[in-house]
Design an enzyme around this catalytic site. Structure first.
Site, PDB file in Angstrom:
ATOM      1  NE  ARG A 157      -2.660   1.210   3.564  1.00  0.00           N
ATOM      2  CZ  ARG A 157      -3.562   1.340   4.565  1.00  0.00           C
ATOM      3  NH1 ARG A 157      -4.854   1.482   4.252  1.00  0.00           N
ATOM      4  NH2 ARG A 157      -3.198   1.304   5.818  1.00  0.00           N
ATOM      5  CG  ASP A 449      -4.317   2.497  11.428  1.00  0.00           C
ATOM      6  OD1 ASP A 449      -5.315   3.156  11.797  1.00  0.00           O
ATOM      7  OD2 ASP A 449      -4.373   1.683  10.489  1.00  0.00           O
TER       8      ASP A 449
END
Length: 535
Positions: A157, A449
């Site tokens: 990603r 996160d």
């Protein structure tokens, strides 16, 4: 460790070619995002039928290119930062896929970016090794399993279109993080990955329009031609984690149809995007505490079901969202409750038609797999087939005024003092770790996160902006919020259970940044943008 001295010059030169070709268009698309957000909330757009009338009458619906064999089983995907130890453990975890992350779970220090890209190149070639010396003089060695079939498929990603790579300048301006991460990784490993049947595969984050998807399609075609890769060999899975993307997800699939593998339901960023996109509208979006914003909430359920329907109609793979729970190896009772919650969540996804799901910890891989297999056994099929759904308009995805705040167990849910304090605590701890170089942090039994920090701070901004009266009686004013932030910040700095030793100066920086995010009149689009100036 610098980018120019540690990453191969030919890879950086390829990044420059990508930048010269596509950076201007990417920056223009990012600059137009507020216009896009406003356009997708207009009645003439929201009242459109879905799928569009031009597609609804298809006798043979268009479909994405055939999914590569190695990606056909994505039952369990584990995600984490592109760091050497995480890469080795995740590839060895028993998951079908590992998403190596340069975005929400990686603090983009120059060292982490360089080490991450070098480790990814080694991981593709199965040469990655990590030797960690211990305090007692011993060395712990991390290596990949020798059985190739036991290793997860690697998907990378890159950063979103909006994020810069300020340590690498091209024509006196920062490189785009998206083009940098994609360009370095595919130049170093794309051809090798294709020849060995390992890729190249990507997750695309934070898209907000079909035009942004179309730009990625141009980047992929250009790259395939430049590097001698067959057309369509680059495959991408798009995270549908913004409201504008959710309202246009079928058009996004269309733009990427030659390179698309699937769509992923990104829960926390999607909720964050709803607040960001709808913040100045007539809707009353007083969301309750974030722990109550589950996928069973009506508007979240509609989002998941629509994503699955579109994927199945177009031959793409619907991938479920993250389970951020962390197993507790020291407390059997807490561990059992956590695994039970994960099981229920994954069974829900399987029944909705998702073909795979995300977890953040290797111990959750077997739990998620068993949950999906149990549902498969119940319905006696492996992959659900598409059936036409009732008539639908784009606007049906939006939260409705009678759904937020919503009724739970007979009571209307309003934010609570506990919810405010949890959001402050998690945000301060996470931003401190991010500034100190760690992007995925275990906090209170959850893997946090940037996405969870975003929903936490955006909720606080929203509650303060609306002067919300909490269920517990307090009114969220600026002065009251500052006092809560100061109190909780002082408590955190005295907390001896912090997993990392973070300098008080870094924690003060995190507090100042956090205050600005929740107190300013205008809404900062991404907390990572001002945070980048502080690492």
């Amino acid at each position: 460790m610098t980018i120019q001295t540690h990453l191969p010059k030919p890879a950086l030169e390829f990044v420059e070619r990508l930048h010269m070709e596509f950076a201007n268009e990417a920056q223009a698309l990012v600059a137009s995002r507020e216009t896009v957000r406003a356009a997708v909330l207009k009645p003439d757009f929201l009242n459109q039928p879905w799928p569009p009338e031009s597609w609804a009458g298809e006798t043979t619906p268009w479909r994405v290119r055939e999914i590569p064999q190695v990606l056909k089983n994505r039952r369990v995907e584990i995600t984490g930062p592109a760091e050497p130890k995480m890469i080795i453990n995740a590839l060895n975890s028993g998951a079908n896929v590992f998403m190596a992350d340069f975005e929400d779970s990686l603090s983009p220090t120059e060292k982490s970016i360089v080490e991450g890209h070098l480790a990814i190149a080694q991981a593709y070639r199965r040469t990655i090794v990590l030797e960690n010396p211990s305090a007692d003089g011993s060395v712990k060695s991390y290596r990949l399993k020798t059985d190739e079939s036991a290793l997860a498929t690697l998907i990378l990603r890159p950063r979103g279109w909006h994020l810069p790579e300020p340590r690498y300048q091209i024509e006196n301006r920062p490189a785009l993080g998206a083009l940098f991460d994609f360009g370095v990784s595919i130049f170093l490993s794309g051809k090798f990955a294709h020849e060995t049947g390992r890729g190249p595969y990507y997750y695309l984050p934070k898209l907000e329009s079909p035009s942004e998807a179309a730009l990625w399609s141009k980047v992929f075609r250009f790259t395939e031609k430049e590097l001698g890769l067959p057309q369509g060999s680059i495959r991408a899975t798009v995270l549908i984690e913004t409201l504008p993307a959710a309202l246009q997800m079928e058009e996004i699939v269309f733009e990427l149809r030659d390179h698309l593998a699937g769509l992923n339901a990104g829960r926390w960023d999607y909720l964050f995007s709803i607040i960001k996109t709808m913040r100045e509208t007539k809707y009353d979006l007083t969301f309750p505490d974030r722990r109550l914003l589950t996928m069973d909430v009506p508007f979240m359920r509609r989002y998941a079901e629509r994503l699955v329907e579109i994927c199945l109609r177009r031959g793409a793979q619907p991938i479920g969202g993250m389970s951020a729970l962390i197993p507790n190896r020291r407390d059997a009772e807490k561990n059992e409750r956590a695994l039970h919650a994960v099981t229920l969540d994954k069974e829900r996804e399987a029944r909705q038609g998702f073909v795979g799901t995300w977890v953040a910890h290797p111990d959750l891989v077997p739990t998620a797999r068993v949950a999906f297999e149990r549902v498969d056994n119940e319905r006696k099929i492996g992959v659900p087939s598409w059936t036409r759904q009732p008539a639908f308009t784009r606007g049906a995805l939006l939260p409705k005024n009678d759904e937020v705040p919503f009724v739970l167990e007979g009571q209307t849910t309003l934010p609570t003092l506990e919810g405010v304090r949890t959001n402050i605590d998690v945000s301060l701890r996470y931003i401190s770790h991010w500034l100190a170089g760690t992007g995925a942090v275990a906090i209170h039994g959850l893997m946090e996160d940037a996405a969870t920090a975003e929903i936490s701070r955006s909720q606080l901004w929203q509650w303060r902006k609306s002067a919300v009266r909490l269920a517990t009686g307090e009114t969220v004013t600026a002065d009251w919020l500052v006092q809560e932030i100061e109190t909780i910040s002082a408590h955190i700095q005295q907390d001896q259970t912090n997993p990392l030793s973070i300098a008080a100066s870094v924690q003060d920086q995190a507090k100042d940044l956090f205050k600005n995010l929740v107190l300013q009149e205008s809404f900062t689009t991404f907390l990572t943008l001002p945070a980048m100036d502080r690492i």
